[in-house]
Design an enzyme around this catalytic site. Structure first.
Site, PDB file in Angstrom:
ATOM      1  N   ARG A 172      -3.753  -9.936   5.016  1.00 32.12           N
ATOM      2  CA  ARG A 172      -4.127 -10.050   3.596  1.00 32.12           C
ATOM      3  C   ARG A 172      -2.944  -9.552   2.782  1.00 32.12           C
ATOM      4  O   ARG A 172      -2.585  -8.379   2.874  1.00 32.12           O
ATOM      5  CB  ARG A 172      -5.380  -9.200   3.349  1.00 32.12           C
ATOM      6  CG  ARG A 172      -5.920  -9.259   1.929  1.00 32.12           C
ATOM      7  CD  ARG A 172      -7.157  -8.361   1.819  1.00 32.12           C
ATOM      8  NE  ARG A 172      -7.697  -8.343   0.476  1.00 32.12           N
ATOM      9  CZ  ARG A 172      -7.215  -7.617  -0.521  1.00 32.12           C
ATOM     10  NH1 ARG A 172      -6.187  -6.819  -0.325  1.00 32.12           N
ATOM     11  NH2 ARG A 172      -7.784  -7.667  -1.717  1.00 32.12           N
ATOM     12  N   LYS A 223       0.812  -1.227   0.000  1.00 32.13           N
ATOM     13  CA  LYS A 223       0.000   0.000   0.000  1.00 32.13           C
ATOM     14  C   LYS A 223       0.838   1.266   0.000  1.00 32.13           C
ATOM     15  O   LYS A 223       2.020   1.248   0.322  1.00 32.13           O
ATOM     16  CB  LYS A 223      -0.991  -0.046   1.165  1.00 32.13           C
ATOM     17  CG  LYS A 223      -2.145  -0.995   0.818  1.00 32.13           C
ATOM     18  CD  LYS A 223      -3.293  -0.956   1.769  1.00 32.13           C
ATOM     19  CE  LYS A 223      -4.383  -1.917   1.247  1.00 32.13           C
ATOM     20  NZ  LYS A 223      -5.395  -2.194   2.249  1.00 32.13           N
TER      21      LYS A 223
HETATM   22  C1  7PJ Z   1      -8.187  -4.495   1.502  1.00 32.94           C
HETATM   23  C2  7PJ Z   1      -9.257  -5.265   1.051  1.00 32.94           C
HETATM   24  C3  7PJ Z   1      -7.900  -4.489   2.906  1.00 32.94           C
HETATM   25  C4  7PJ Z   1      -9.747  -5.993   3.177  1.00 32.94           C
HETATM   26  C5  7PJ Z   1      -8.342  -4.242  -0.612  1.00 32.94           C
HETATM   27  C6  7PJ Z   1      -5.411  -3.869  -2.156  1.00 32.94           C
HETATM   28  C7  7PJ Z   1      -6.513  -2.874  -2.233  1.00 32.94           C
HETATM   29  N1  7PJ Z   1     -10.039  -6.009   1.874  1.00 32.94           N
HETATM   30  N2  7PJ Z   1      -9.344  -5.086  -0.286  1.00 32.94           N
HETATM   31  N3  7PJ Z   1      -8.718  -5.260   3.692  1.00 32.94           N
HETATM   32  N4  7PJ Z   1      -7.613  -3.885   0.444  1.00 32.94           N
HETATM   33  N5  7PJ Z   1     -10.489  -6.722   4.024  1.00 32.94           N
HETATM   34  O1  7PJ Z   1      -5.543  -5.001  -2.619  1.00 32.94           O
HETATM   35  O2  7PJ Z   1      -4.329  -3.489  -1.667  1.00 32.94           O
HETATM   36  O3  7PJ Z   1      -6.998  -3.824   3.420  1.00 32.94           O
HETATM   37  S1  7PJ Z   1      -8.097  -3.677  -2.240  1.00 32.94           S
END
Ligand code: 7PJ
Length: 306
Positions: free
Chosen positions: A269, A235
């Site tokens: 994640r 990020k």
């Molecule tokens: C997140 C997400 C996160 C959850 C994305 C990326 C951007 N879902 N979906 N938490 N970020 N739960 O893939 O970096 O931080 S999309």
């Protein structure tokens, strides 16, 4: 002081497992959720896995590397991203979800649309990851009527505009209050707490300062009594700290995942599963010695000496 009251100590104890469709995931050790983007415009790997075959192969690779869940998403929620129509999102994710229906780990679908949730759950998905915390009409009911797990994430605003000028009173307290509210709404709709995960939503309507404060005080969210998921992988805050482009943020991402786990996250994640698993294995090895209350072989030898 936090504005959102913690639950009673009894309720605040995080269940040692997550009910996830036909799977039960042990939370005794931190788990890795691998990211599978099926979007043309995701900020870090946009377009690479748009063809279903490539996305499925990527998911299988992440599973082989030790992902405990794979998260399949067809709508980019990066800053500035425009919404995607349900038909387009379905066309992107469904072939991938279908191909993974017999995978050895649960498949999560990253969507805010009840229509996509329903289709994915019918095709074997075991988890819903919703960056809007089941805000859409019918979303709570859709999840309640299945046995899937759900990740409730905090976002201020919407992807198109969320990074323009995010403002909080106290970011940790505000996010915690929101998540407490959504956990309550989920429970009220009939979603057992053993199916629920919360996520402060790093980068979703948050400055670098907000993200770092949330990471520093992540343990305060654990007071809500459900497992915390953290997504820092590649990020932009990591870019602003290191000066590196998204593709070169592996070390920074692993560091952030490790700090998140150290501060109470149970699921991270990530895009880079193998490297994250290795880092967490080192953390786990030290943690196990902490849990045994044991200073190790050398101290035992010293105690049992002549
Ligand atoms: C997140 C997400 C996160 C959850 C994305 C990326 C951007 N879902 N979906 N938490 N970020 N739960 O893939 O970096 O931080 S999309």
């Amino acid at each position: 002081m936090s504005g959102a009251p913690d639950l009673t100590p009894e309720a605040a104890r995080v269940a040692p497992f997550l009910q996830c469709g036909r799977f039960v995931l042990s939370l005794d050790r931190p788990l890795v959720m691998g990211v599978v983007n099926v979007t043309p415009d995701s900020f870090s790997d946009g377009g690479r896995f748009l063809a279903p075959g490539a996305a499925v192969a990527h998911a299988q690779r992440l599973i082989a590397e030790g992902a405990s869940v794979v998260d399949v998403g067809g709508e980019s929620s990066r800053p500035g991203a425009a919404p995607v129509a349900a038909a387009e999102e379905l066309a992107r994710v469904m072939p991938v979800v279908r191909a993974l229906r017999d995978a050895a780990v649960p498949v999560s679908v990253d969507t805010a649309k009840p229509e996509v949730m329903r289709a994915a759950l019918a095709e074997g998905a075991s988890m819903v990851n919703d960056v809007t915390a089941l805000a859409a009409p019918g979303a709570l009911e859709t999840v309640a009527s299945s046995d899937c797990a759900v990740c409730l994430m905090h976002m201020q605003g919407e992807p198109r505009t969320m990074q323009l000028r995010p403002v909080y009173d106290d970011v940790v307290r505000d996010v915690k209050r929101f998540l407490a509210d959504r956990v309550g709404a989920a429970e009220h709709a009939g979603i057992a707490r053993s199916r629920v995960v919360i996520d402060p939503g790093f980068g979703f309507g948050k400055t670098a300062d907000h993200n770092l404060e949330l990471l520093r005080r992540l343990r305060e969210l654990a007071g809500l009594g459900v497992p915390v998921l953290a997504g820092w992988s590649r990020k932009s805050t990591l870019g602003s700290i290191t000066g590196r482009a998204a593709a070169d943020r592996l070390a920074a991402s692993v560091a952030a995942a490790l700090i998140a786990v150290q501060n109470g996250a149970r699921i991270v994640r990530v895009h880079d599963v193998a490297a994250t698993r290795d880092a967490l294995a080192v953390w786990q090895a030290v943690e196990e010695r902490n849990c045994r209350g044991d200073r190790g072989r050398d101290s035992r030898q010293a105690q049992s000496g002549p």
